[in-house]
Design a protein around this motif. Structure first.
Motif, PDB file in Angstrom:
ATOM      1  N   HIS A 223     -16.414  -2.253   4.616  1.00 44.74           N
ATOM      2  CA  HIS A 223     -17.036  -2.334   5.855  1.00 44.74           C
ATOM      3  C   HIS A 223     -16.974  -3.738   7.103  1.00 44.74           C
ATOM      4  O   HIS A 223     -16.563  -4.595   7.009  1.00 44.74           O
ATOM      5  CB  HIS A 223     -18.541  -2.486   5.920  1.00 44.74           C
ATOM      6  CG  HIS A 223     -19.154  -1.858   4.753  1.00 44.74           C
ATOM      7  ND1 HIS A 223     -19.975  -0.453   4.815  1.00 44.74           N
ATOM      8  CD2 HIS A 223     -19.072  -2.095   3.542  1.00 44.74           C
ATOM      9  CE1 HIS A 223     -19.676  -0.039   3.680  1.00 44.74           C
ATOM     10  NE2 HIS A 223     -20.081  -0.774   2.809  1.00 44.74           N
ATOM     11  N   ALA A 224     -16.520  -2.449   8.339  1.00 49.25           N
ATOM     12  CA  ALA A 224     -15.819  -3.644   9.779  1.00 49.25           C
ATOM     13  C   ALA A 224     -17.450  -4.495  10.449  1.00 49.25           C
ATOM     14  O   ALA A 224     -16.906  -4.845  10.714  1.00 49.25           O
ATOM     15  CB  ALA A 224     -15.848  -2.305  11.142  1.00 49.25           C
ATOM     16  N   ALA A 225     -18.777  -4.407   9.960  1.00 46.73           N
ATOM     17  CA  ALA A 225     -19.853  -4.700  10.808  1.00 46.73           C
ATOM     18  C   ALA A 225     -21.064  -4.994   9.291  1.00 46.73           C
ATOM     19  O   ALA A 225     -21.239  -3.495   8.544  1.00 46.73           O
ATOM     20  CB  ALA A 225     -20.403  -4.906  12.244  1.00 46.73           C
TER      21      ALA A 225
ATOM     22  N   ALA B 271     -16.475  -7.011   3.364  1.00 46.91           N
ATOM     23  CA  ALA B 271     -15.695  -7.346   4.375  1.00 46.91           C
ATOM     24  C   ALA B 271     -14.281  -5.889   3.756  1.00 46.91           C
ATOM     25  O   ALA B 271     -13.614  -6.068   4.097  1.00 46.91           O
ATOM     26  CB  ALA B 271     -14.720  -8.012   4.028  1.00 46.91           C
TER      27      ALA B 271
ATOM     28  N   ILE C 108     -16.981  -3.838  16.476  1.00 44.16           N
ATOM     29  CA  ILE C 108     -15.680  -3.374  16.324  1.00 44.16           C
ATOM     30  C   ILE C 108     -14.704  -3.075  17.423  1.00 44.16           C
ATOM     31  O   ILE C 108     -14.067  -3.350  16.503  1.00 44.16           O
ATOM     32  CB  ILE C 108     -17.013  -2.799  15.710  1.00 44.16           C
ATOM     33  CG1 ILE C 108     -17.114  -2.959  14.314  1.00 44.16           C
ATOM     34  CG2 ILE C 108     -15.414  -1.412  14.851  1.00 44.16           C
ATOM     35  CD1 ILE C 108     -17.899  -1.710  14.033  1.00 44.16           C
ATOM     36  N   ASN C 109     -15.063  -2.496  18.609  1.00 43.29           N
ATOM     37  CA  ASN C 109     -14.103  -2.480  19.832  1.00 43.29           C
ATOM     38  C   ASN C 109     -13.252  -3.422  20.007  1.00 43.29           C
ATOM     39  O   ASN C 109     -13.836  -4.690  20.305  1.00 43.29           O
ATOM     40  CB  ASN C 109     -15.008  -1.238  20.257  1.00 43.29           C
ATOM     41  CG  ASN C 109     -15.088  -0.294  20.269  1.00 43.29           C
ATOM     42  OD1 ASN C 109     -14.742   0.309  18.392  1.00 43.29           O
ATOM     43  ND2 ASN C 109     -16.107   0.221  20.385  1.00 43.29           N
TER      44      ASN C 109
ATOM     45  N   HIS D 217     -15.189   3.609  11.170  1.00 41.28           N
ATOM     46  CA  HIS D 217     -15.573   1.943  10.946  1.00 41.28           C
ATOM     47  C   HIS D 217     -16.511   2.243  10.307  1.00 41.28           C
ATOM     48  O   HIS D 217     -17.492   3.739  10.760  1.00 41.28           O
ATOM     49  CB  HIS D 217     -15.223   1.336  12.141  1.00 41.28           C
ATOM     50  CG  HIS D 217     -14.121   0.931  13.041  1.00 41.28           C
ATOM     51  ND1 HIS D 217     -13.415  -0.092  12.353  1.00 41.28           N
ATOM     52  CD2 HIS D 217     -13.314   1.004  13.922  1.00 41.28           C
ATOM     53  CE1 HIS D 217     -12.513   0.363  12.434  1.00 41.28           C
ATOM     54  NE2 HIS D 217     -12.590   1.123  13.611  1.00 41.28           N
ATOM     55  N   SER D 218     -16.656   1.869   9.385  1.00 39.75           N
ATOM     56  CA  SER D 218     -18.825   2.218   8.367  1.00 39.75           C
ATOM     57  C   SER D 218     -19.002   0.783   8.663  1.00 39.75           C
ATOM     58  O   SER D 218     -18.523  -0.374   8.529  1.00 39.75           O
ATOM     59  CB  SER D 218     -17.872   2.170   7.040  1.00 39.75           C
ATOM     60  OG  SER D 218     -18.953   1.741   5.648  1.00 39.75           O
ATOM     61  N   VAL D 219     -20.234   1.021   9.228  1.00 37.29           N
ATOM     62  CA  VAL D 219     -21.164  -0.517   8.845  1.00 37.29           C
ATOM     63  C   VAL D 219     -22.158  -0.193   7.843  1.00 37.29           C
ATOM     64  O   VAL D 219     -23.112   1.011   8.107  1.00 37.29           O
ATOM     65  CB  VAL D 219     -21.798  -0.045  10.658  1.00 37.29           C
ATOM     66  CG1 VAL D 219     -23.441  -0.998  10.805  1.00 37.29           C
ATOM     67  CG2 VAL D 219     -21.083   0.167  11.218  1.00 37.29           C
TER      68      VAL D 219
ATOM     69  N   CYS E  16     -17.534 -11.061   7.742  1.00 34.18           N
ATOM     70  CA  CYS E  16     -18.004  -9.650   9.126  1.00 34.18           C
ATOM     71  C   CYS E  16     -18.763  -9.790   9.774  1.00 34.18           C
ATOM     72  O   CYS E  16     -19.772 -11.164   9.830  1.00 34.18           O
ATOM     73  CB  CYS E  16     -18.055  -8.501   8.211  1.00 34.18           C
ATOM     74  SG  CYS E  16     -18.146  -7.097   6.986  1.00 34.18           S
TER      75      CYS E  16
END
Ligand code: DQA
Length: 145
Positions: A69-71, A66, A144-145, A3-5, A95
């Motif tokens: 990126h996940a957050a 979005a 994210i998890n 995942h990318s933040v 996000c």
């Protein structure tokens, strides 16, 4: 999947290191990015670390966050206390958002106690200096998890 933040830094944060070191510490924005890169790698996250002095550019980046990126981890600097445009973009983007500040904004001038970002953010981390960015990454990982 990695995942990318998206880590966004607002106005004057490019001046870290020389800017009011008694308030913000002696680390530069580059140091902060390296710290985040290292912590993210340990956690199996990618980061995209950016800074701008422009409110509009922050809005543009949030609008497209979005897609890739996940957050979002956001230190909007002084725009935190003034920008309805940034708050609206965060509301629309979908996000999860973690708000971070190097200083403890609640121990400072009263005009820093209001945050438009906090109304949207999942959580706020402030007052821990650069460590706050590492804590924000841990919070992002959990979200994210
Ligand atoms: C800041 C706090 C804001 O009030 C200030 O305008 C900044 C930095 C912080 O990281 O402590 O530019 O966001």
């Amino acid at each position: 999947m990695t995942h990318s933040v998206l880590i966004l830094n607002g106005p004057n944060l490019n001046m870290l290191g020389s800017r009011e070191p008694d308030v913000y510490g002696s680390e530069t924005l580059d140091d902060l990015e390296k710290l985040c890169q290292a912590r993210a790698a340990e956690m199996g996250l990618n980061i995209d670390f950016r800074q701008t002095n422009s409110e509009g550019e922050l809005v543009d980046w949030i609008q497209t966050a979005a897609t890739d990126h996940a957050a979002i981890i956001l230190n909007a600097g002084a725009y935190t206390h003034t920008s309805i445009a940034i708050a609206d973009a965060l509301r629309a983007c979908g996000c999860p958002v973690i708000e971070v500040h190097l200083s403890n904004i609640f121990q400072r001038e009263e005009y820093r106690h209001k945050s438009y970002v906090s109304e949207i953010a999942q959580g706020v981390i402030c007052g821990f200096g650069s460590k706050g960015y590492e804590l924000s990454l841990e919070a992002a990982k959990r979200l994210i998890n």
